[in-house]
Motif scaffolding. Structure first.
Motif, PDB file in Angstrom:
ATOM      1  N   PRO A  78      53.883  29.286   7.880  1.00 43.11           N
ATOM      2  CA  PRO A  78      53.004  28.172   7.506  1.00 43.11           C
ATOM      3  C   PRO A  78      53.777  26.951   6.997  1.00 43.11           C
ATOM      4  O   PRO A  78      53.396  25.817   7.283  1.00 43.11           O
ATOM      5  CB  PRO A  78      52.122  28.747   6.399  1.00 43.11           C
ATOM      6  CG  PRO A  78      52.142  30.221   6.615  1.00 43.11           C
ATOM      7  CD  PRO A  78      53.493  30.522   7.179  1.00 43.11           C
ATOM      8  N   SER A 104      45.348  21.924  13.382  1.00 43.09           N
ATOM      9  CA  SER A 104      45.521  23.302  12.923  1.00 43.09           C
ATOM     10  C   SER A 104      46.453  24.050  13.862  1.00 43.09           C
ATOM     11  O   SER A 104      46.708  23.628  14.985  1.00 43.09           O
ATOM     12  CB  SER A 104      44.173  24.013  12.844  1.00 43.09           C
ATOM     13  OG  SER A 104      43.618  24.158  14.145  1.00 43.09           O
ATOM     14  N   ALA A 106      46.880  28.231  14.897  1.00 42.93           N
ATOM     15  CA  ALA A 106      46.444  29.622  14.741  1.00 42.93           C
ATOM     16  C   ALA A 106      46.668  30.365  16.047  1.00 42.93           C
ATOM     17  O   ALA A 106      46.345  29.854  17.122  1.00 42.93           O
ATOM     18  CB  ALA A 106      44.973  29.686  14.345  1.00 42.93           C
ATOM     19  N   ASP A 107      47.205  31.558  15.957  1.00 43.85           N
ATOM     20  CA  ASP A 107      47.403  32.447  17.109  1.00 43.85           C
ATOM     21  C   ASP A 107      48.157  31.758  18.239  1.00 43.85           C
ATOM     22  O   ASP A 107      47.805  31.888  19.415  1.00 43.85           O
ATOM     23  CB  ASP A 107      46.062  32.973  17.625  1.00 43.85           C
ATOM     24  CG  ASP A 107      45.315  33.769  16.571  1.00 43.85           C
ATOM     25  OD1 ASP A 107      45.989  34.458  15.779  1.00 43.85           O
ATOM     26  OD2 ASP A 107      44.084  33.687  16.535  1.00 43.85           O
TER      27      ASP A 107
END
Length: 174
Positions: A78, A104, A106-107
């Motif tokens: 992060p 963002s 994510a994944d």
């Protein structure tokens, strides 16, 4: 002996110190032997694991302290993504950065919002290059794809009022 200082029993101070050290070694060896007979062997000093917290109060380099904190908490990924988002203009260039914003991660997917449909199309067209550049910063395979969103509100509507449920100007002709 010239220059020797007489000790309490007529010997020198050096010989008294040597006898004291020999006596201390003898007593230590005897205590270890007695402990071994009782099954209480002295422990070997523990070795610190790599990355274990330091017990001393010695100062350490700030960068190393931050790296240890991130590793202990599992925040490396992060923090790296946040660093890339903070340097977005350096990574994609000032022109693209002026019209796009990373939102963002994510994944393996980065969500990028463009301020116009033209820039959304441009980012989609350059997605492979942007993914490659992001992976240079974050590590190979971290980013697999880019999801690009255009502006959330469409172009401003012109004209008069609209009737809810109408089908536009064609519904008055039939």
């Amino acid at each position: 002996m010239p220059g020797a200082v007489p000790g309490p029993a007529g010997g020198t101070a050096k010989s008294a110190a040597a006898r004291g050290a020999a006596l201390a070694r003898e007593k230590l060896a005897q205590a270890k032997a007695d402990a071994a007979k009782r099954g209480q062997l002295p422990r070997e000093p523990r070795k610190k694991a790599a990355g274990a917290r330091r017990e001393s109060g010695d100062p350490q380099l700030f960068g190393r302290a931050i790296a240890d904190l991130l590793a202990d908490r599992g925040w490396q990924a992060p923090a790296a993504v946040g660093g890339v988002f903070g340097r977005w203009h350096e990574i994609v260039g000032p022109e693209m950065a002026a019209h796009t914003t990373p939102k963002s991660f994510a994944d393996g997917e980065v969500l990028v919002v463009a301020d116009s449909t033209a820039w959304a199309s441009q980012v989609r067209w350059l997605a492979g290059q942007v993914v490659r550049r992001l992976n240079e910063e974050l590590g190979d395979g971290t980013v697999q794809r880019i999801n690009v969103q255009g502006p959330q509100n469409g172009p401003p509507r012109s004209g008069g009022l609209r009737v809810t449920g109408s089908r536009g100007p064609g519904d008055t002709y039939g």
